[in-house]
Design an enzyme around this catalytic site. Structure first.
Site, PDB file in Angstrom:
ATOM      1  N   GLU A   1      63.548  21.246  23.387  1.00 26.12           N
ATOM      2  CA  GLU A   1      64.473  20.878  24.436  1.00 26.12           C
ATOM      3  C   GLU A   1      65.249  19.434  24.056  1.00 26.12           C
ATOM      4  OE1 GLU A   1      62.259  22.257  28.528  1.00 26.12           O
ATOM      5  OE2 GLU A   1      61.267  20.540  27.444  1.00 26.12           O
TER       6      GLU A   1
ATOM      7  N   ASP B   1      58.371  19.969  23.468  1.00 25.17           N
ATOM      8  CA  ASP B   1      58.700  19.761  24.896  1.00 25.17           C
ATOM      9  C   ASP B   1      59.337  18.369  24.820  1.00 25.17           C
ATOM     10  OD1 ASP B   1      58.209  20.238  27.666  1.00 25.17           O
ATOM     11  OD2 ASP B   1      57.181  18.457  27.453  1.00 25.17           O
TER      12      ASP B   1
END
Ligand code: CA
Length: 675
Positions: free
Chosen positions: A386, A357
């Site tokens: 990400e 994340d």
């Protein structure tokens, strides 16, 4: 004792000096690390080394003036119990320790440290491996007791190349809570161990459905112990995605059948992994090392105040996560914590990969260390993340693990928001559609996606929506997708970006075209659970805490939208049967893939030639038409077999057509081939 105290005093004096210097000295906006003087060249694997004869506790807390171990017979939930307090002894490099020569199995414990003359709150420690309800107290267990039958023989299914992966992103509750799921263990890890489950019309659901669909990797939304769900009140059926970590090395309790039993979440998590493996799929964990639920109450702060978080030069905590804080992966003990944690999940729980994340909050060096550590275990463990942050960070951009620095992240993939938003439209402007909605001007971004964000002479990078250069060394370093748990799901987005008079049939055509663009592009395809069942979240943009009624997958849709489901299944089968769509080397993409000269808005075409990547098909031509009208396109002469046309797909072939000028129906992909 006196010598220790003096040593501590020196640490404080030098810390103060550095703090003062920081007021004036910064490098690239990143303050000199005020924690540089901490003794952080120490290997910390565990905080509890268990055996039936002795329990050895170790805690890295260099700034503590005193530290204690607090033992309990019961979980915090029971309340009122007085702790048996045992003082810990300060060892070298800030490690406090105590050996308790008893079998403490079944007991609970916490640590407490004294700093600046004040005892902080109790903490389960930062490396707890078993906890009670809500992760307040750590539990003493023998991990061997948590292994399901046959665990030693558990093996992940074979994987040859990252580009062979098909990812399915799912949340435990979304997946099974629906009343028509036919699944007994709703919202639990064990849902993924149930076979033979069916919806009302008798179509398979759950695990059988995934197997039938053909995905290779299940990406589980946060499944470590997080804080937003009260595990003692599960009858409330509350929902959260779980991006609020409390204990990184323990599974979340609310997904277990018995959160009050520390073994339950661990054993059931393993049963789930074992079952997924037995059904031919691998498991990926969504890991959120970039921030914690709170700063003040986190195990990090209660163990080594300040050290685990980044600060601005003026001392304020920074917030690149948008969740109130960000961790400082560039600090040695933070980096080591992350690396040891992923290794632990692989070794103890047999997981096969990680989705980081907000990976852009971490520094490139940390991600390289993660890759290296995992490679030493198994090079086919997959890592992606990400490649962005959710706010500014004191870490200079050149050091961040962002897309822009993607070429430094070898064998680590980043999400392609470039392809995503080109295909379906803007993530933050609901009304703004993309290629499949008939919006022109996004053709180069689509082409960027087709070559998997690698270097290719057919792409004009100056005209790509977000990125002006390739960020993948090879196609296995990019995740191609059109939707995930964040933002509007695919159908909601397509609906909101279209005119009010757009029919459901047209939305379905756009949905199919969008996923076709994902699955025949080079890279690693990724779908959000339920998109294959015409999922809707009622137009809600951020459903992180929305009720089950919004987030659940409606399993009866599998029969209601059987045509759409069938298309997804056949699309995945096409990709799996044809290596031309999943080349692992950029050199091969450069050699075998060329774009057709089309120059029409909202139409992109390409050819894959000469048995690309060993494909049995000698030549393949693919054309995407996002327009609401049919388009005439020129393809090479001769006879072609049709694999996809007019919203239908079948790798076995669906008749033939003559080359030259061919018609591509509105909102559809045409895929033709010859052997
Ligand atoms: Ca929890």
């Amino acid at each position: 004792m006196t010598r220790k105290l003096r040593a501590m005093k020196n640490v404080y004096v030098s810390t103060l000096l550095i703090l003062l210097m920081n007021m004036i000295t910064t490098t690239n906006g990143l303050a000199k690390d005020i924690f540089a003087t901490y003794p952080h060249d120490v290997k910390m694997k565990d905080e509890l080394f268990y055996s039936s004869g002795v329990c050895a506790f170790r805690l890295w807390a260099p700034t503590a003036e005193a530290a204690e171990l607090r033992l309990y017979d019961h979980d915090a939930q029971a309340g009122g119990e007085k702790a048996r307090v045992i003082a810990m002894k300060r060892g070298v490099k800030g490690v406090w320790g105590i050996d308790v020569k008893e079998d403490l199995k079944g007991k609970y414990y916490t640590f407490r440290i004294k700093t600046d003359g004040r005892w902080l709150a109790e903490t389960a420690g930062i490396r707890a491996k078993a906890v009670g309800i809500n992760g307040k107290r750590a539990a003493v267990i023998d991990l061997n007791d948590s292994d399901p039958v046959g665990w030693a023989e558990d093996r992940s299914p074979a994987l040859k190349s990252f580009t062979d992966i098909v990812i399915y992103e799912m949340h435990h509750r979304d997946f099974s809570v629906n009343e028509h799921s036919g699944i007994e263990n709703k919202g639990k890890y064990l849902a993924l161990t149930e076979k033979g489950t069916k919806n009302e019309a008798g179509a398979s659901t759950g695990l059988d459905h995934l197997r039938e669909l053909g995905v290779t990797h299940l990406h589980l939304l946060p499944s470590y112990d997080y804080g937003s769900i009260d595990e003692s009140q599960l009858h409330e059926k509350r929902y959260n995605w779980g991006y609020d970590p409390t204990n990184y090395n323990v599974p979340e309790g609310s997904y277990s059948t018995e959160p009050g039993n520390p073994l339950s979440r661990i054993r059931e998590f393993k049963q789930m992994v074992q079952s997924i493996h037995q059904n031919g799929m691998r498991v990926i964990l969504d890991v959120v090392y970039n921030h914690t639920q709170t700063i003040d109450g986190s195990a990090f702060t209660l163990t080594v105040p300040g050290y685990f978080y980044r600060q601005w030069p003026d001392g304020r905590y920074s917030n690149a996560s948008g969740c109130g804080n960000e961790t400082a992966s560039e600090r040695a003990m933070v980096r080591q914590f992350i690396v040891e944690s992923v290794k632990y999940w692989v070794n103890e729980y047999h997981v096969d990969g990680f989705r980081f994340d907000l990976m852009g909050i971490h520094d490139v060096e940390t991600m390289k260390e993660v890759r290296k550590a995992l490679d030493e275990i198994d090079p086919m463990l997959f890592v992606y993340g990400e490649g962005w942050t959710a706010g500014d960070s004191p870490l200079p951009e050149k050091l961040r693990a962002v897309k822009k620095n993607g070429l430094q992240l070898r064998r680590i993939a980043v999400f392609s928001d470039d392809l995503r938003d080109a295909v379906k439209g803007s993530w933050n402007d609901a009304k703004k559609g993309g290629f499949v909605c008939g919006v022109g001007g996004l053709e180069e971004s689509v082409k960027f996606g087709i070559v998997g964000a690698t270097q290719h002479s057919g792409v004009n990078y100056t005209r790509v929506n977000y990125s002006k250069a390739p960020y993948a060394n090879h196609p296995g370093e990019v995740i191609n997708y059109v939707s995930c748990h964040d933002d509007l799901c695919l159908n909601d987005k397509l609906q909101l970006a279209s005119n009010a008079n757009t029919t459901e049939e047209e939305i379905i055509r756009m949905n199919k075209l969008a996923q076709t663009m994902v699955f025949v592009s080079q890279g690693v395809p990724f779908i959000y659970a339920g998109e294959e069942l015409f999922r809707t979240k009622r137009g809600i943009h951020n459903t992180f805490a929305s009720p089950d009624s919004i987030n659940q997958i409606e399993w009866n849709n599998k029969s209601r939208y059987a045509g759409l489901y069938d298309y997804y299944k056949k699309l995945i089968a096409l990709r799996k049967a044809h290596p031309a769509f999943r080349m692992s080397r950029t050199e091969d993409v450069q050699k075998h893939l060329r774009f057709l000269e089309i120059h029409k808005p909202c139409v992109v075409g390409f050819a894959l030639s000469n048995h690309a990547n060993g494909d049995e098909w000698k030549e393949i031509v693919v054309i995407f038409n996002g327009n609401k009208e049919e388009k005439e396109i020129e393809i090479p002469q001769g006879e072609w077999q049709i694999a996809a046309a007019d919203g239908e797909i079948n790798a076995a072939g669906m008749g033939t057509l003559k080359g030259g000028k061919v018609k591509v129906k509105a909102i559809s992909a045409l895929i033709v081939f010859r052997k």
